[in-house]
Motif scaffolding. Structure first.
Motif, PDB file in Angstrom:
ATOM      1  N   GLU A  41       1.224  -1.162   0.236  1.00  0.00           N
ATOM      2  CA  GLU A  41       0.117   0.195  -0.106  1.00  0.00           C
ATOM      3  C   GLU A  41       0.883   1.166   0.078  1.00  0.00           C
ATOM      4  O   GLU A  41       1.827   1.438   0.680  1.00  0.00           O
ATOM      5  N   ASN A  68       0.430   4.104   1.005  1.00  0.00           N
ATOM      6  CA  ASN A  68       0.599   4.946   1.940  1.00  0.00           C
ATOM      7  C   ASN A  68      -0.389   4.214   3.368  1.00  0.00           C
ATOM      8  O   ASN A  68       1.216   3.258   3.523  1.00  0.00           O
ATOM      9  N   ARG A  69      -1.585   4.474   4.046  1.00  0.00           N
ATOM     10  CA  ARG A  69      -2.047   3.733   5.011  1.00  0.00           C
ATOM     11  C   ARG A  69      -3.304   2.980   4.446  1.00  0.00           C
ATOM     12  O   ARG A  69      -3.608   2.869   3.705  1.00  0.00           O
ATOM     13  N   THR A 113      -5.862  -0.648  -7.130  1.00  0.00           N
ATOM     14  CA  THR A 113      -5.756   0.481  -7.312  1.00  0.00           C
ATOM     15  C   THR A 113      -6.781   1.547  -6.926  1.00  0.00           C
ATOM     16  O   THR A 113      -5.946   2.667  -7.405  1.00  0.00           O
ATOM     17  N   SER A 124     -18.413  12.262  -4.023  1.00  0.00           N
ATOM     18  CA  SER A 124     -19.677  13.310  -3.065  1.00  0.00           C
ATOM     19  C   SER A 124     -19.405  13.459  -1.570  1.00  0.00           C
ATOM     20  O   SER A 124     -18.299  13.344  -1.467  1.00  0.00           O
ATOM     21  N   GLN A 128     -14.204  10.714  -3.391  1.00  0.00           N
ATOM     22  CA  GLN A 128     -15.120  10.418  -5.113  1.00  0.00           C
ATOM     23  C   GLN A 128     -14.624   8.492  -5.097  1.00  0.00           C
ATOM     24  O   GLN A 128     -13.286   7.901  -4.499  1.00  0.00           O
TER      25      GLN A 128
HETATM   26  C1  LIG Z   1     -18.055   8.932  -0.762  1.00  0.00           C
HETATM   27  C2  LIG Z   1     -18.489   7.687  -1.245  1.00  0.00           C
HETATM   28  C3  LIG Z   1     -19.537   7.033  -0.171  1.00  0.00           C
HETATM   29  C4  LIG Z   1     -19.636   5.326  -0.500  1.00  0.00           C
HETATM   30  N1  LIG Z   1     -20.920   4.251   0.280  1.00  0.00           N
HETATM   31  C5  LIG Z   1     -20.762   3.802  -0.224  1.00  0.00           C
HETATM   32  C6  LIG Z   1     -21.673   2.857   0.032  1.00  0.00           C
HETATM   33  O1  LIG Z   1     -22.599   2.730   1.507  1.00  0.00           O
HETATM   34  N2  LIG Z   1     -21.974   1.526  -0.202  1.00  0.00           N
HETATM   35  C7  LIG Z   1     -20.973   1.074  -1.344  1.00  0.00           C
HETATM   36  O2  LIG Z   1     -20.963   0.035  -1.099  1.00  0.00           O
HETATM   37  N3  LIG Z   1     -19.882   1.524  -1.244  1.00  0.00           N
HETATM   38  C8  LIG Z   1     -19.531   2.684  -1.208  1.00  0.00           C
HETATM   39  N4  LIG Z   1     -18.550   3.937  -1.643  1.00  0.00           N
HETATM   40  C9  LIG Z   1     -17.673   3.138  -2.798  1.00  0.00           C
HETATM   41  C10 LIG Z   1     -16.389   2.256  -2.213  1.00  0.00           C
HETATM   42  O3  LIG Z   1     -16.116   3.772  -1.223  1.00  0.00           O
HETATM   43  C11 LIG Z   1     -15.552   2.133  -2.973  1.00  0.00           C
HETATM   44  O4  LIG Z   1     -15.584   1.592  -4.168  1.00  0.00           O
HETATM   45  C12 LIG Z   1     -14.206   1.155  -2.505  1.00  0.00           C
HETATM   46  O5  LIG Z   1     -14.208   1.890  -1.569  1.00  0.00           O
HETATM   47  C13 LIG Z   1     -13.107   1.146  -3.463  1.00  0.00           C
HETATM   48  O6  LIG Z   1     -12.208   0.577  -2.949  1.00  0.00           O
HETATM   49  P1  LIG Z   1     -10.806   0.155  -3.148  1.00  0.00           P
HETATM   50  O7  LIG Z   1     -10.114  -0.565  -2.561  1.00  0.00           O
HETATM   51  O8  LIG Z   1     -11.023  -0.623  -4.761  1.00  0.00           O
HETATM   52  O9  LIG Z   1     -10.133   1.379  -3.431  1.00  0.00           O
HETATM   53  P2  LIG Z   1      -9.635   2.133  -2.347  1.00  0.00           P
HETATM   54  O10 LIG Z   1      -9.784   2.535  -1.354  1.00  0.00           O
HETATM   55  O11 LIG Z   1      -9.028   3.807  -3.224  1.00  0.00           O
HETATM   56  O12 LIG Z   1      -8.015   1.319  -2.264  1.00  0.00           O
HETATM   57  C14 LIG Z   1      -7.180   1.545  -2.899  1.00  0.00           C
HETATM   58  C15 LIG Z   1      -6.089   1.762  -2.492  1.00  0.00           C
HETATM   59  O13 LIG Z   1      -3.937   1.504  -3.255  1.00  0.00           O
HETATM   60  C16 LIG Z   1      -3.439   2.388  -2.927  1.00  0.00           C
HETATM   61  N5  LIG Z   1      -2.869   2.533  -4.289  1.00  0.00           N
HETATM   62  C17 LIG Z   1      -2.990   3.193  -5.042  1.00  0.00           C
HETATM   63  N6  LIG Z   1      -1.835   3.318  -6.046  1.00  0.00           N
HETATM   64  C18 LIG Z   1      -0.824   2.949  -5.908  1.00  0.00           C
HETATM   65  C19 LIG Z   1       0.656   2.118  -5.815  1.00  0.00           C
HETATM   66  N7  LIG Z   1       0.783   3.281  -6.580  1.00  0.00           N
HETATM   67  N8  LIG Z   1       0.914   1.332  -5.218  1.00  0.00           N
HETATM   68  C20 LIG Z   1       0.523   1.010  -3.636  1.00  0.00           C
HETATM   69  N9  LIG Z   1      -0.807   1.435  -3.441  1.00  0.00           N
HETATM   70  C21 LIG Z   1      -1.662   1.980  -4.415  1.00  0.00           C
HETATM   71  C22 LIG Z   1      -4.081   3.387  -2.734  1.00  0.00           C
HETATM   72  O14 LIG Z   1      -3.551   4.659  -1.584  1.00  0.00           O
HETATM   73  C23 LIG Z   1      -5.597   3.023  -1.887  1.00  0.00           C
HETATM   74  O15 LIG Z   1      -5.182   3.013  -0.564  1.00  0.00           O
HETATM   75  C24 LIG Z   1     -18.871   5.412  -1.260  1.00  0.00           C
HETATM   76  C25 LIG Z   1     -17.911   6.263  -1.917  1.00  0.00           C
HETATM   77  C26 LIG Z   1     -17.974   7.289  -1.657  1.00  0.00           C
HETATM   78  C27 LIG Z   1     -16.362   8.304  -2.490  1.00  0.00           C
END
Ligand SMILES: Cc1cc2nc3c(=O)[nH]c(=O)nc-3n(C[C@H](O)[C@H](O)[C@H](O)COP(=O)(O)OP(=O)(O)OC[C@H]3O[C@@H](n4cnc5c(N)ncnc54)[C@H](O)[C@@H]3O)c2cc1C
Ligand code: FES
Length: 492
Positions: free
Chosen positions: A57, A59-60, A228, A248, A326
């Motif tokens: 990861e 960051n954190r 990511t 949002s 976002q």
């Molecule tokens: C305001 C809001 C409300 C929401 N509410 C809901 C809800 O109620 N229910 C629902 O189902 N969904 C909801 N969502 C959607 C949901 O939160 C996201 O779709 C989901 O958290 C995405 O998770 P992820 O792990 O794919 O991405 P992230 O949480 O962004 O994780 C990706 C990680 O990859 C890391 N990363 C990126 N590039 C690199 C790199 N080059 N090297 C190492 N690490 C890297 C980043 O630092 C990050 O920690 C909401 C979204 C928003 C914005």
């Protein structure tokens, strides 16, 4: 109470930290990204007890999009079903429902089996209408539920606890505390985890793929999962033309005038999404007023409008935490999950703010693809589908005007900046981004996005530079946080 721009969930994190990677690694599976997608992929793959797995990861863990969700666990992704039937047919719409329904049950099972204390509450998910137009869309969605056999209950306006034109309720959905859920998983996860470890390159090799960290360490793996958010993969990487960033706003109120049960959302802007937190001492969480990131809306205006609407409609008062974040959405509403052609690299993105069940679906599809098992939902989410649809072409055409708009934006020549604030100013013919921290230390960066060169804007509330083109975000010191830009901003 003091107002904070901070996620409610993150303050309850167990705050465990993990080391930075300081050696080369050789593993079976490398997972890049420690949000819900990466952590669930790690969980499903580790359960097979046969792989050496590393999760890195930059960051954190879970401090990016995941830590800023509203934590609704549901198949009710707005009024997606009538749109899926119309655009893709009944079979695909039904498969989407089944995949997400299994995800709701699958997440609940993890909570039970791993005995995770994360305030899981079984709830109805209710799609409601404020306007006649929304009521028409509800009717269409109800027809779609009938067609697909989705269990639901129609709620007349009198039965809803605030003024609406009625609602469509799906039973047996959930809400939870996402950070406590993920901490519960992490406590028993047999995976090597590294934080502050940024992957800057991933390349296919004869035996699999190799990833390079910003500190120039190499991680060789048979498979690499790009969890990511925006899929970082240089070769053939035009995902920014296929997924659109939208944001949002979220706020929490300690006083409100409705019974704290169920989860609600309406369909047409302004959206007011509602859920409750902490059953022992209930709080109201509202979210909405989302928009494309290309719109130059002010954070303060949007959050103010959200709170005002919650006060007017739900009697909400005494707001404490507030934030925004976002998420990406694909052009056809269905996430992109699967394998990148011709390389053992996997991605999961475009969750359209419904990423909790989608991340679970992704974790199973990616596990099955790695294991060579046929997954019945893989075709639906195939990231190689829909190469050049009309919508994609229109989106990218419109994007050109955003790019030009960012270039023409005028900024002041000089301005007094108080500690804790930042601005983009014009200096000797060039734009520079300045931020002064509370101790008076100045950070100056070139406010030009390292993805494709759009001019950034500074968000004085979150202290981040933001790109209106494809959603890249950078900390005030220039560190890249999210989006297609992998490189940090140039420091001046
Ligand atoms: C305001 C809001 C409300 C929401 N509410 C809901 C809800 O109620 N229910 C629902 O189902 N969904 C909801 N969502 C959607 C949901 O939160 C996201 O779709 C989901 O958290 C995405 O998770 P992820 O792990 O794919 O991405 P992230 O949480 O962004 O994780 C990706 C990680 O990859 C890391 N990363 C990126 N590039 C690199 C790199 N080059 N090297 C190492 N690490 C890297 C980043 O630092 C990050 O920690 C909401 C979204 C928003 C914005
Ligand atoms: S994210 Fe594409 S130019 Fe900034």
């Amino acid at each position: 109470m003091k107002k904070q721009v901070l996620s409610y969930w993150l303050k309850d994190s167990q705050k465990k930290t993990y080391p930075r990677l300081e050696k080369n690694l050789n593993v079976d599976i490398l997972i890049v990204g420690g949000g819900i997608t990466g952590i669930l992929c790690a969980y499903q793959l580790a359960k097979q007890n046969k792989y050496r797995i590393a999760l890195v990861e930059k960051n954190r863990l879970y401090h990016s999009t995941t830590g800023f969700t509203t934590g609704k666990v549901t198949v009710q992704h707005d009024d997606i079903y009538h749109q899926l039937i119309k655009n893709k047919g009944e079979t695909i719409a039904r498969a989407y429902y089944q995949a997400n329904s299994e995800a709701v049950q699958g997440l609940k099972k993890i909570v039970e089996e791993e005995n995770i204390d994360c305030d899981w509450v079984d709830t109805k998910a209710i799609l409601y209408a404020f306007s006649e137009e929304e009521a028409k869309r509800l009717q269409r969605e109800q027809n779609a539920y009938d067609t697909l056999g989705i269990p639901y209950e129609w709620l007349d306006k009198e039965t809803l606890p605030f003024q609406t034109l009625g609602g469509l309720a799906i039973p047996d959905q959930g809400v939870f505390h996402i950070v406590r859920f993920l901490d519960g998983i992490l406590n028993n996860l047999n995976v090597d985890i590294y934080e502050k470890t940024k992957i800057i390159k991933t390349n296919p090799t004869e035996k699999g793929a190799v990833a390079e960290t910003a500190d120039h360490y190499k991680i060789s793996a048979k498979h690499i999962v790009l969890a990511t958010h925006y899929p970082i993969y240089k070769r053939f990487n035009f995902y920014f033309t296929k997924i659109k960033p939208t944001c949002s706003y979220v706020a929490i109120a300690h006083e409100f005038a409705i019974k704290p049960e169920n989860a609600y959302i309406n369909l047409i802007d302004p959206v007011l999404s509602i859920r409750f937190l902490d059953s022992a001492d209930p709080k109201l969480m509202v979210a909405g007023f989302g928009h494309d990131v290309k719109n130059y809306y002010s954070y303060l205006d949007q959050i103010h409008k959200l709170k005002a609407m919650a006060t007017e409609r739900l009697g909400a008062k005494d707001f404490t935490e507030e934030w925004y974040n976002q998420d990406y959405e694909s052009m056809d509403m269905v996430p992109l999950i699967g394998k990148i052609t011709d390389a053992p690299l996997y991605l999961a993105t475009g969750f359209r703010k419904w990423g909790i069940t989608s991340a679970f679906v992704a974790s199973l599809i990616i596990k099955d693809l790695i294991e060579g098992i046929n997954n019945q939902y893989a075709y639906l989410y195939d990231p190689n589908r829909n190469k050049n649809t009309f919508k994609t072409v229109c989106y990218n055409f419109a994007m050109l005007s955003t790019v030009i708009k960012t270039k023409l934006l005028t900024v002041p020549k000089s301005i007094k900046i108080n500690p804790g604030n930042g601005r983009i100013i014009q200096h000797k013919g060039s734009k520079i981004g300045l931020y002064i921290d509370q101790n008076g230390k100045t950070y100056s960066v070139k406010p030009i996005c390292t993805h494709l060169g759009c001019t950034l804007r500074f968000n004085n509330v979150t202290k981040t530079y933001e790109c209106p083109c494809h959603g890249s975000r950078f900390n005030y010191d220039g560190t890249s946080l999210d989006g297609p830009a992998v490189r940090n901003l140039t420091q001046l």
